[in-house]
Design an enzyme around this catalytic site. Sequence first.
Site, PDB file in Angstrom:
ATOM      1  N   GLY A  11      -2.806   6.743   8.427  1.00 36.90           N
ATOM      2  CA  GLY A  11      -2.682   6.242   9.952  1.00 36.90           C
ATOM      3  C   GLY A  11      -1.647   7.019  10.977  1.00 36.90           C
ATOM      4  O   GLY A  11      -0.763   7.023  11.484  1.00 36.90           O
ATOM      5  N   SER A  13      -2.496   8.665  13.921  1.00 40.12           N
ATOM      6  CA  SER A  13      -3.364   8.430  14.496  1.00 40.12           C
ATOM      7  C   SER A  13      -1.694   8.089  16.052  1.00 40.12           C
ATOM      8  O   SER A  13      -2.045   8.882  16.888  1.00 40.12           O
ATOM      9  CB  SER A  13      -4.403   7.998  15.085  1.00 40.12           C
ATOM     10  OG  SER A  13      -4.411   6.516  14.431  1.00 40.12           O
ATOM     11  N   ASP A  66     -11.348   3.940   6.566  1.00 36.75           N
ATOM     12  CA  ASP A  66     -10.082   2.154   6.342  1.00 36.75           C
ATOM     13  C   ASP A  66      -9.406   2.755   4.967  1.00 36.75           C
ATOM     14  O   ASP A  66      -9.922   2.547   4.060  1.00 36.75           O
ATOM     15  CB  ASP A  66     -11.170   1.399   5.970  1.00 36.75           C
ATOM     16  CG  ASP A  66     -10.248   0.377   6.159  1.00 36.75           C
ATOM     17  OD1 ASP A  66      -8.161   0.227   5.623  1.00 36.75           O
ATOM     18  OD2 ASP A  66     -10.877  -0.694   6.467  1.00 36.75           O
ATOM     19  N   VAL A  67      -8.161   3.052   4.774  1.00 32.62           N
ATOM     20  CA  VAL A  67      -7.093   3.066   3.579  1.00 32.62           C
ATOM     21  C   VAL A  67      -7.399   2.029   2.659  1.00 32.62           C
ATOM     22  O   VAL A  67      -7.337   2.096   1.487  1.00 32.62           O
ATOM     23  CB  VAL A  67      -5.985   3.643   4.073  1.00 32.62           C
ATOM     24  CG1 VAL A  67      -5.758   4.612   4.259  1.00 32.62           C
ATOM     25  CG2 VAL A  67      -4.904   2.352   4.088  1.00 32.62           C
ATOM     26  N   TYR A 167       4.413  -9.353   4.832  1.00 34.96           N
ATOM     27  CA  TYR A 167       4.654  -7.684   4.831  1.00 34.96           C
ATOM     28  C   TYR A 167       5.555  -7.609   4.451  1.00 34.96           C
ATOM     29  O   TYR A 167       5.740  -5.842   3.106  1.00 34.96           O
ATOM     30  CB  TYR A 167       4.321  -7.370   6.254  1.00 34.96           C
ATOM     31  CG  TYR A 167       5.298  -6.404   6.789  1.00 34.96           C
ATOM     32  CD1 TYR A 167       4.494  -5.339   7.274  1.00 34.96           C
ATOM     33  CD2 TYR A 167       6.660  -6.167   7.220  1.00 34.96           C
ATOM     34  CE1 TYR A 167       4.952  -3.780   7.896  1.00 34.96           C
ATOM     35  CE2 TYR A 167       6.732  -4.164   7.438  1.00 34.96           C
ATOM     36  CZ  TYR A 167       5.553  -3.645   7.469  1.00 34.96           C
ATOM     37  OH  TYR A 167       6.888  -2.620   8.362  1.00 34.96           O
TER      38      TYR A 167
HETATM   39  P1  NAP Z   1       1.412   1.509  14.575  1.00 35.44           P
HETATM   40  O1  NAP Z   1       2.035   2.059  15.634  1.00 35.44           O
HETATM   41  O2  NAP Z   1       0.899   0.161  14.836  1.00 35.44           O
HETATM   42  O3  NAP Z   1       0.329   2.134  13.813  1.00 35.44           O
HETATM   43  C1  NAP Z   1      -0.658   1.971  13.256  1.00 35.44           C
HETATM   44  C2  NAP Z   1      -1.098   3.368  12.508  1.00 35.44           C
HETATM   45  O4  NAP Z   1      -1.979   3.139  10.838  1.00 35.44           O
HETATM   46  C3  NAP Z   1      -2.553   3.985  13.622  1.00 35.44           C
HETATM   47  O5  NAP Z   1      -2.304   5.219  13.035  1.00 35.44           O
HETATM   48  C4  NAP Z   1      -3.604   3.338  12.683  1.00 35.44           C
HETATM   49  O6  NAP Z   1      -4.660   4.064  12.675  1.00 35.44           O
HETATM   50  C5  NAP Z   1      -3.116   3.268  11.676  1.00 35.44           C
HETATM   51  N1  NAP Z   1      -3.977   2.572  10.568  1.00 35.44           N
HETATM   52  C6  NAP Z   1      -3.863   0.919  10.562  1.00 35.44           C
HETATM   53  N2  NAP Z   1      -4.557   0.198   9.713  1.00 35.44           N
HETATM   54  C7  NAP Z   1      -4.972   1.540   9.621  1.00 35.44           C
HETATM   55  C8  NAP Z   1      -6.292   0.791   7.885  1.00 35.44           C
HETATM   56  N3  NAP Z   1      -7.070   0.184   7.131  1.00 35.44           N
HETATM   57  N4  NAP Z   1      -6.217   2.848   7.454  1.00 35.44           N
HETATM   58  C9  NAP Z   1      -6.182   3.594   8.044  1.00 35.44           C
HETATM   59  N5  NAP Z   1      -5.365   3.646   9.182  1.00 35.44           N
HETATM   60  C10 NAP Z   1      -4.421   2.479   9.291  1.00 35.44           C
HETATM   61  O7  NAP Z   1       2.459   0.958  13.306  1.00 35.44           O
HETATM   62  P2  NAP Z   1       3.769   2.564  12.751  1.00 35.44           P
HETATM   63  O8  NAP Z   1       4.965   1.353  13.776  1.00 35.44           O
HETATM   64  O9  NAP Z   1       3.536   3.627  13.213  1.00 35.44           O
HETATM   65  O10 NAP Z   1       4.114   2.056  10.991  1.00 35.44           O
HETATM   66  C11 NAP Z   1       3.220   3.245  10.391  1.00 35.44           C
HETATM   67  C12 NAP Z   1       4.954   2.774   9.640  1.00 35.44           C
HETATM   68  O11 NAP Z   1       5.737   2.501   9.580  1.00 35.44           O
HETATM   69  C13 NAP Z   1       3.721   1.465   9.002  1.00 35.44           C
HETATM   70  O12 NAP Z   1       3.437   2.241   7.712  1.00 35.44           O
HETATM   71  C14 NAP Z   1       4.863   1.005   8.564  1.00 35.44           C
HETATM   72  O13 NAP Z   1       4.516  -0.527   8.370  1.00 35.44           O
HETATM   73  C15 NAP Z   1       5.920   1.344   8.944  1.00 35.44           C
HETATM   74  N6  NAP Z   1       7.550   0.810   9.166  1.00 35.44           N
HETATM   75  C16 NAP Z   1       6.778   0.759  10.793  1.00 35.44           C
HETATM   76  C17 NAP Z   1       8.747   0.956  11.217  1.00 35.44           C
HETATM   77  C18 NAP Z   1       8.928   0.417  12.575  1.00 35.44           C
HETATM   78  O14 NAP Z   1       9.546   0.201  13.178  1.00 35.44           O
HETATM   79  N7  NAP Z   1       7.788   0.687  13.585  1.00 35.44           N
HETATM   80  C19 NAP Z   1       9.728   0.183  10.383  1.00 35.44           C
HETATM   81  C20 NAP Z   1       9.628   0.648   9.113  1.00 35.44           C
HETATM   82  C21 NAP Z   1       8.159   0.743   8.876  1.00 35.44           C
HETATM   83  P3  NAP Z   1      -5.375   3.339  14.671  1.00 35.44           P
HETATM   84  O15 NAP Z   1      -4.445   4.221  15.625  1.00 35.44           O
HETATM   85  O16 NAP Z   1      -6.804   4.128  14.147  1.00 35.44           O
HETATM   86  O17 NAP Z   1      -5.466   2.380  14.832  1.00 35.44           O
END
Ligand code: NAP
Length: 265
Positions: A11, A13, A66-67, A167
């Site tokens: 992820g 990107s 896709d992981v 989640y």
């Molecule tokens: P995001 O902006 O929605 O980005 C999600 C990323 O995961 C994208 O790069 C997406 O790829 C990729 N992805 C989604 N499904 C996938 C799959 N099946 N296989 C491979 N890649 C996949 O999310 P984020 O906020 O950066 O979150 C990243 C991580 O941090 C997640 O695990 C989330 O639970 C965790 N997190 C986030 C927050 C927050 O406040 N944002 C807080 C705590 C934890 P594409 O671009 O190709 O779709």
Amino acid sequence: MSDQPVALVTGGSRGIGRGICVELARSGFAVCINYHGNEPAARETLRLCAEVANPDGRGSDICQGDVGQAADRERLVQTALGRWQRLDVLVNNAGITSVGRLDILEATEESWDQVLAVNLKGAFFLTQRVAQAMMRLAQSPPPSYQPAIVNISSVSAYALSTNRGDYCISKAGLSLATELWALRLAEHGIRVYEVRPGIIETDMTAAAKEKYDQLLAEGLTPIRRWGTPQDVGKAVAALVLGAIPFSTGEVINVDGGYHLRPFPR
Ligand code: NAP
């Protein structure tokens, strides 16, 4: 084989994953930037990595997969090993939120299956596959080989949202998986860590931006601001570069102090 260490970031990107890729590239890693569907975003991460990498440290690339799918996980690892002949770091960052954010009284099995497949099963079995490769590499280690695995969990591993039960469960499970792998892999010199972000400004939180703006202004976190992908990236880079030696299975909170539980005055 290159002297340059290699990191696979799932992820990578967008959002937090992009922040991690850029900080690892800045620290000298060639980064295998995994993405699921958004190739243009992955290419933008690649461009940003090239921008910060020192002239000897270029060589990152993107890799679709896709992981949640076993065949894709295998392809990811094969691609990384084929391209760079080494794999020093895995960051399990890819994650999705609960589909429709339904109350647990209404939540669907469809959402459960999707969320658990990406956030927990994907991370667990990619770790298994990468750990096997790392153990093999460690038998005749590449230059300055310091293998490490980092799982990106969430404050949702302990903070309860009844409209995102799957989640929360996926993140609590990832937290336990970190300890299991840390215990199992210590004897092979592979360190395993959990980085637990709080409220980070990304696409995932964009829909709730106004709500969080207000909560943060009211003091939801002792450090009253949004976290950034770079905040998380810097924590990951510090860990994998060995900033906390003689440790494994640790949790690093990157949450503006959210986990502190002040008693009401
Ligand atoms: P995001 O902006 O929605 O980005 C999600 C990323 O995961 C994208 O790069 C997406 O790829 C990729 N992805 C989604 N499904 C996938 C799959 N099946 N296989 C491979 N890649 C996949 O999310 P984020 O906020 O950066 O979150 C990243 C991580 O941090 C997640 O695990 C989330 O639970 C965790 N997190 C986030 C927050 C927050 O406040 N944002 C807080 C705590 C934890 P594409 O671009 O190709 O779709």
